[in-house]
Enzyme design. Structure first.
Site, mmCIF file in Angstrom:
data_model
loop_
_atom_site.group_PDB
_atom_site.id
_atom_site.type_symbol
_atom_site.label_atom_id
_atom_site.label_comp_id
_atom_site.label_asym_id
_atom_site.label_seq_id
_atom_site.Cartn_x
_atom_site.Cartn_y
_atom_site.Cartn_z
ATOM 1 N N ARG A 513 0.826 -1.056 0.105
ATOM 2 C CA ARG A 513 -0.093 0.017 0.192
ATOM 3 C C ARG A 513 0.948 1.308 0.048
ATOM 4 O O ARG A 513 1.615 1.601 0.927
ATOM 5 C CB ARG A 513 -0.801 0.037 1.220
ATOM 6 N N GLU A 515 0.677 4.354 0.884
ATOM 7 C CA GLU A 515 0.016 5.148 1.646
ATOM 8 C C GLU A 515 0.936 6.072 2.366
ATOM 9 O O GLU A 515 1.941 5.409 3.194
ATOM 10 C CB GLU A 515 -1.002 4.757 2.642
ATOM 11 N N ARG A 521 -0.404 2.115 13.186
ATOM 12 C CA ARG A 521 -1.204 0.557 12.674
ATOM 13 C C ARG A 521 -0.931 0.559 11.085
ATOM 14 O O ARG A 521 -1.421 -0.462 10.463
ATOM 15 C CB ARG A 521 -2.368 0.679 13.111
ATOM 16 N N HIS A 522 -0.339 1.560 10.524
ATOM 17 C CA HIS A 522 -0.154 1.267 9.043
ATOM 18 C C HIS A 522 1.255 1.146 8.776
ATOM 19 O O HIS A 522 2.288 1.590 9.166
ATOM 20 C CB HIS A 522 -0.460 2.544 8.389
ATOM 21 N N GLU A 691 -9.896 -1.801 13.675
ATOM 22 C CA GLU A 691 -10.190 -2.919 12.550
ATOM 23 C C GLU A 691 -9.153 -4.079 12.231
ATOM 24 O O GLU A 691 -7.930 -3.449 11.962
ATOM 25 C CB GLU A 691 -10.299 -2.110 11.361
ATOM 26 N N SER A 694 -11.657 -6.537 7.031
ATOM 27 C CA SER A 694 -12.607 -5.911 6.073
ATOM 28 C C SER A 694 -13.137 -6.610 4.821
ATOM 29 O O SER A 694 -12.176 -7.618 4.400
ATOM 30 C CB SER A 694 -12.016 -4.511 5.434
ATOM 31 N N ARG A 742 -1.713 -6.877 12.283
ATOM 32 C CA ARG A 742 -2.472 -5.996 13.207
ATOM 33 C C ARG A 742 -3.190 -7.199 14.214
ATOM 34 O O ARG A 742 -3.427 -6.806 15.160
ATOM 35 C CB ARG A 742 -3.555 -5.360 12.275
#
Length: 768
Positions: A513, A515, A521-522, A691, A694, A742
């Protein structure tokens, strides 16, 4: 980011709009203002930037970061360290400056902060103007600092005004500015008429005579002698330093030779009791090795071969040495008795790898400092097979518990970056050994359960022709004469193989990812636990499988890894996860009602306990947003945490499911709720308010799928093979993606996902 034009949805007369347009101009990106936007609960504009692919970047700072990173113009900082500082100043501007200006409060405290920072700096970060300078300066444009009280801030502000070409009223009052700038000196001289030849002659006559050549040569001679003398002194100093280093190296080598012991080979083991053993696979000895964890009273009197690391070593007197031998999570005390062998053992550097041969004995008093406290080993042979060099950090510091650090603030706390820079050492701590055993167990339990439920493991490609989930958060790589992308998810391939009649599939593999996020948490790369299955009548059949899967994983970890859980708890204290099977299930609307009803009391309690103005402002804004939360509005990370606290208090559970998410917050391939088009057949699982999974029922009608993809700005040609997979008869199906790191982080209640990633990858870290 393409050259544009990109569409900006923001109010015309607003600071946020000016910031974005100024940043775009500096970056050379065309942006056109296309309409208004909404507001935050506090009354600030919430601009949106529509990219060429149709996706949108929301909120001011996210847009500024995207523009700054789109070109190499230095707007985001000249290094990754500067980038972090730029992010901090952007957040400070959004949380402090903008709200202070909005409230009409006194800006002096903010100017004081800037003045202290800018006294020895031209810009907020580094030597060039960044989006941090741009954002803060534009926010302050209507209330500029005063030169009398804040000279450094005024200098910085005027520099920003000049470089950004802000409107004339975006600075101090007009009386503080010169009415007209004087002409540059070069221009003034250029405008003068050239002197005539006669004038040039007269000027030449009036010029002072040149200095005698002899005087110049004499000065050069003195300067040359001075330089030679200085050079001689430097060379003499350098020679002394080299001699000092040579003597130190010789002394060190002599000391090491004295304690290193003889060189031993596997073939000559029987001839020596200690020494340096370099294993080169010369032969097989048939030695039987005993794991340290298996050393118990049952082996009393038996001779064993052990291999492990020197955890600690202490000499007592001239002939006695104690070595704490460590092998992963287990430790045992080794007693080394004898003149030369004790001296050899005492000189072993910490973390050296050693072979020990000795007799297992049972001491009268248990060895409290070792896990195998009921026994110790009386060494007969000690061989060093891997001598450690000086450590970049001490393992005792890296393994120190949070409880000890709280009791004594003077103790050394090893920071996250230091740990990750020296990850090989950091991974040796008992807590980290346990974390990654548990992580391995999660993968095994995942496979075990799904294999038992009739799933087939697959391995989908990680280089693909288009972004698998749309949007811009994707890594592009060169692929021969074109481009490829690193897969954001195996989502599309999972669905495609279901249409190939596999029925139920799962995969464990890397997820990428792009991002630019540095949260707890990323990460830009993590391990995904993915599954997909067809169902008969209702996608809740898939939820039942997922519920059973997590119950199997949580139960399996608890029963199979109790020692590992205690090893983690010793350094990072946590309460065991509370869950029930079947788990608590809520709709999104029910979850929002819980948040609005029980969230404000929790936040008001936090507000009273806040110990700083900054914390109080953040909590107050969150409190206001929770009270005004719309039923179809997406929940933020902070909302999720508050909701987790509510569910823990109300239901005594840390694991729960939220179903029926709003249609606007889900990908194009998500099936809409047939009874209410505001919602979707989409769901998330949560642990401790965050979370972990998903998923959703996917659209299996190719026409509807194409329609939804186009609506989300996805080019059909890039996903045509995916759409074609549903043209020849398709099953209804659903699935989910789970983040391995996670799950482990939240099960053990760790504070950062980097603790559960072997070698983490994020926007600032690509090594080791």
């Amino acid at each position: 980011m393409p050259p544009g034009p990109l569409k900006l949805f923001a109010p015309k007369e607003d600071a946020s709009t000016l910031k974005i347009l100024s940043a775009a101009r500096l970056a050379g990106i065309a942006v056109e203002l296309s309409g208004d936007c909404g507001q935050t609960p506090c009354g600030l504009a919430a601009p949106e930037l529509q990219l060429a692919d149709g996706s949108r970047v929301r909120h001011l700072n996210a847009i500024l970061r995207r523009i700054a990173h789109s070109v190499d113009a230095g707007l985001s900082g000249a290094s990754f360290i500067y980038e972090g500082e730029v992010d901090s100043w952007l957040d400070w501007c959004a949380l402090e400056v903008d709200h202070t200006v909005l409230d009409g409060a006194d800006l002096t405290p903010l100017f004081d902060i800037l003045e202290g920072h800018l006294k020895s700096r031209t810009f907020l970060v580094g030597q060039r103007l960044t989006v941090a300078d741009l954002s803060v300066a534009i926010s302050l444009r209507s209330s500029a600092p005063r030169r009398e009280t804040h000279p450094a801030t005024t200098r910085w502000f005027m520099t920003c005004v000049h470089q950004l070409s802000l409107p004339q009223d975006a600075g101090p009052s007009a009386r503080a500015m010169p009415a007209k700038a004087p002409a540059p000196a070069a221009a003034s001289q250029a405008a003068r008429p050239k002197p005539e030849k006669t004038e040039a002659k007269s000027l030449a006559k009036a010029a002072p005579p040149a200095a005698p050549p002899a005087a110049s040569e004499e000065g050069d001679d003195k300067k040359g002698k001075k330089d030679e003398k200085k050079k001689a002194k430097e060379e003499e100093k350098k020679a002394k330093e080299e001699e000092k280093r040579r003597r130190e190296a010789e002394m060190k080598a002599a000391q090491e030779a004295k304690t290193r012991g003889p060189d031993v080979t596997v073939e000559t083991l029987d001839e020596h009791t200690f020494g340096h053993l370099f294993i080169r696979s010369e032969c097989k000895t048939g030695r039987t090795w005993t794991p340290v964890k298996d050393l118990t009273k049952a082996l009393d009197g038996q001779k064993v071969w052990l291999r492990g690391r020197v955890d600690t070593c202490r000499k007592q007197g001239g002939k006695l040495c104690f070595i704490a031998l460590r092998q992963t999570l287990a430790t045992v005390q080794v007693v080394v008795l004898g003149d030369k062998i004790a001296a050899f053992g005492a000189a072993l550097p910490p973390e050296s790898v050693v072979d020990i041969y000795g007799v297992v004995t049972c001491p009268e008093t248990p060895i409290a400092s070792c896990t195998q406290s009921a026994v110790e080993v009386q060494a007969e042979k000690v061989f060093c097979i891997g001598r450690a060099q000086p450590l970049p950090l001490q393992l005792a510091d890296a393994a120190r518990s949070e409880a000890d650090l709280e009791k004594d603030p003077k103790l050394i706390r090893v920071g996250q970056d230091v740990r990750l820079d020296n990850r090989i050492i950091d991974l040796r701590t008992a807590a980290n050994q346990a974390i990654f055993r548990i992580q391995s167990g999660v993968c095994a339990l995942f496979r075990e359960f799904l294999s038992g439920e009739g799933f087939t493991e697959i391995h989908s490609p990680k280089m693909i022709s288009a972004a698998s989930e749309g949007g811009a958060d994707v890594f592009r790589v060169d692929y021969f004469e074109g481009n490829a992308y690193l897969a954001q998810s195996p989502q599309l391939y999972k669905q495609m193989v279901l249409m190939a009649d596999m029925g139920r599939v799962f995969e464990i593999g890397p997820i990428f990812r792009s991002e630019n996020s540095l949260t707890h948490r990323h990460m830009t790369e993590f391990t995904g636990l993915d599954l997909e299955m067809t169902f008969n009548e209702h996608y809740h059949e898939v939820l039942d499988v997922l519920d059973g899967l997590f119950n199997h994983i949580f139960t399996g970890i608890t029963k199979r890894f109790p020692e590992e859980m205690e090893a983690v708890r010793a350094q990072y204290p946590f309460e065991n996860l509370k869950w029930k099977y079947p788990c608590l299930r809520l709709t999104f609307a029910e979850a929002i009602e819980l948040l609005r009803k029980h969230g404000p009391p929790i936040l008001e309690k936090r507000l009273k306990a806040a110990d700083s103005d900054y914390s109080r402002k953040v909590i107050q804004r969150h409190l206001e947003s929770v009270k005004a939360h719309e039923i179809e509005e997406d929940i933020s990370t902070e909302d999720e945490k508050v909701l987790g606290e509510i569910i823990s208090e109300q239901y005594n559970q840390d694991f729960y499911l939220i179903d029926k998410f709003p249609v606007d917050v889900r990908p194009f391939y998500t099936m809409v709720d047939p009874k209410d088009p505001r919602w979707t057949n989409a769901y998330d699982f949560f642990v401790r308010g965050e979370e972990i999974t998903s998923g959703a029922q996917r659209i299996h009608d190719f026409k509807l799928l194409a329609e939804k993809a186009q609506a989300k700005g996805v080019e059909l040609k890039t996903i045509q093979p995916y759409i074609d997979a549903f043209m020849y008869g398709a099953f209804p199906h659903a699935g989910a993606g789970i983040g391995l790191e996670r799950v482990v982080m939240l099960f053990l209640k760790l504070n950062n996902i980097r603790k559960t990633s072997l070698f983490p990858r994020d926007p600032k870290r690509l090594t080791p």
